[in-house]
Scaffold this motif. Structure first.
Motif, PDB file in Angstrom:
ATOM      1  N   THR A  74      -2.159 -96.365 -36.646  1.00 59.65           N
ATOM      2  CA  THR A  74      -0.816 -96.168 -36.417  1.00 59.65           C
ATOM      3  C   THR A  74      -0.394 -96.314 -35.109  1.00 59.65           C
ATOM      4  O   THR A  74      -1.016 -95.911 -34.034  1.00 59.65           O
TER       5      THR A  74
ATOM      6  N   ASP B 217       3.523 -97.779 -32.768  1.00 58.59           N
ATOM      7  CA  ASP B 217       5.203 -97.744 -32.597  1.00 58.59           C
ATOM      8  C   ASP B 217       5.523 -99.153 -32.252  1.00 58.59           C
ATOM      9  O   ASP B 217       4.933 -99.936 -31.726  1.00 58.59           O
TER      10      ASP B 217
ATOM     11  N   VAL C 196       6.201 -96.843 -41.429  1.00 59.17           N
ATOM     12  CA  VAL C 196       5.445 -95.450 -41.798  1.00 59.17           C
ATOM     13  C   VAL C 196       6.549 -94.880 -42.996  1.00 59.17           C
ATOM     14  O   VAL C 196       6.114 -94.483 -44.040  1.00 59.17           O
ATOM     15  N   SER C 197       7.949 -94.844 -42.570  1.00 62.01           N
ATOM     16  CA  SER C 197       8.813 -94.261 -43.502  1.00 62.01           C
ATOM     17  C   SER C 197       9.032 -95.175 -44.787  1.00 62.01           C
ATOM     18  O   SER C 197       9.569 -94.764 -45.928  1.00 62.01           O
TER      19      SER C 197
ATOM     20  N   PRO D 128       6.934 -98.386 -46.527  1.00 68.37           N
ATOM     21  CA  PRO D 128       6.069 -99.581 -46.576  1.00 68.37           C
ATOM     22  C   PRO D 128       6.741-100.816 -47.031  1.00 68.37           C
ATOM     23  O   PRO D 128       5.873-101.900 -46.515  1.00 68.37           O
TER      24      PRO D 128
ATOM     25  N   ILE E 146       2.435 -98.803 -39.163  1.00 72.51           N
ATOM     26  CA  ILE E 146       1.034 -98.840 -39.557  1.00 72.51           C
ATOM     27  C   ILE E 146       0.646-100.081 -39.508  1.00 72.51           C
ATOM     28  O   ILE E 146       1.174-101.157 -40.298  1.00 72.51           O
TER      29      ILE E 146
END
Length: 360
Positions: free
Chosen positions: A50, A52, A227-228, A230, A272
């Protein structure tokens, strides 16, 4: 006579004592152990991390001179183009410096022209023997002095004009303003951050453990998704790996180049990253099966013929959760002890424990 009889009695009794001791010393019982039979399998593992989204570069933009901020034309989030004006200083004082330097340059130029004219007249008079050589030398020295003063004034004028250009702050490249450090009317110093510019190029940034760095190929493709959501994804490659681990987390900073990321992957978005490792033949064992020999990984293998333990060195490719993936050192059919290895020793006799707790 009594002493002789006593010695005979002791000698006769000693074998009986030794025989009793031998009869009471029982052999060591085999130690029950849990085991697993080795069955290598071809597998491909996917590493997941994970991170950013961050800009490729961030630059703190500032003025090269001090002054009062007359106007700032951008705010946080403003998208700017290369060469666009971001802020302006009050240039009144600098304009006065420019006018003063231009006046000095005009005066020095006039003085030089006068000195050259005077030298020309002196040279004509020298031909007619009306002036001395000393006067000629003094006139020539005056020309050199006036020329030097004119050069100094010209340099000062040029610096003043450049300084006037420093009253405006321009974007060196296209990007997004991520922070501002001064407001209109504020007096700023040279080097003080007025606007922070992030480039439009974006990277996916991850803090990665050392074992992942060691196992992942340098040219591997990395699939990155939000992440929010995929469904929003992009393919990137490793652009930069920190040469030194973070002293606190002991992780390495890895930057993934995203050539054309979706618009939804905005700065700061949580993502991710996934990378598939090359397929290899591995033996999956519980991590509790790993011991050490000469500071290297090893396992205990049961010799089925003698039911004794053999400590064998192995090469562990990586650990995944509670499993250890062994790349070499074991063969198909080897019986490996999976628990309590810290209390075992080589050549120890064991009994293979069944799943129900029995032994065989």
């Amino acid at each position: 006579m009594k002493r002789i009889l006593l010695r005979i009695a002791v000698v006769a009794f000693l074998p009986l004592v030794l025989a009793c001791q031998k009869s009471t010393t029982s052999p060591e019982k085999p130690r029950p152990v849990r085991t697993v039979t080795v069955a290598p399998a071809d597998g491909r593992e996917t590493l997941t991390q994970t991170g950013d989204i961050q800009p490729r570069r961030q630059t703190d933009l500032s003025f090269q001179i001090d002054g009062r901020l007359a106007r700032r034309m951008v705010e946080v989030g403003s998208v700017v183009t290369k060469g666009q004006a971001l802020a302006v200083l009050d240039d009144g004082l600098v304009q006065n410096e420019v006018r003063a330097s231009e006046a000095d340059l005009t005066s020095a130029t006039s003085a030089l022209e006068l000195a050259k004219s005077s030298l020309a007249r002196q040279e004509q008079l020298f031909v007619g023997q009306s002036v001395s050589q000393q006067q000629i030398d003094e006139a020539r020295a005056s020309v050199r002095t006036a020329s030097a003063r004119r050069d100094v004034a010209a340099a000062a004028s040029l610096n003043a004009k450049k300084k006037l250009g420093y009253t405006q702050l321009f974007a060196p490249e296209a990007g997004i303003v991520t922070a501002v450090g001064a407001n209109q009317g504020q007096v700023v110093n040279p080097g003080q951050m007025v606007a922070r510019l992030a480039t439009l190029e974006r990277d996916a940034v991850f803090d990665v453990a050392e074992r992942i760095i060691a196992n992942a190929p340098a040219d591997a493709e990395v699939r990155v998704h939000l992440v929010s959501n995929p469904d929003v994804s992009a393919i990137g490659t490793v652009r930069e790996v920190s040469p030194q681990a973070d002293p606190t987390t002991r992780t390495y900073r890895v930057r993934i180049d995203l050539p054309s990321p979706p618009r939804q992957m905005s700065l700061g978005a949580a993502v991710i990253g996934k990378v598939e490792l090359p397929e290899e033949r591995l033996v999956s064992l519980p991590a509790s099966a790993i011991t050490s020999e000469a500071n290297a990984p090893a396992v205990y293998v049961v010799d089925l013929a003698t039911k004794k333990l053999v400590r064998r060195a192995v090469r562990v490719s990586r650990f995944t959760g509670e499993r250890a993936l062994v790349a070499s050192g074991l063969e198909a059919g080897d019986v490996v002890v999976t628990a309590g290895v810290s209390k075992l020793r080589p050549e120890q006799t064991v009994a293979l424990a069944d799943l129900d707790g029995g032994a065989r």
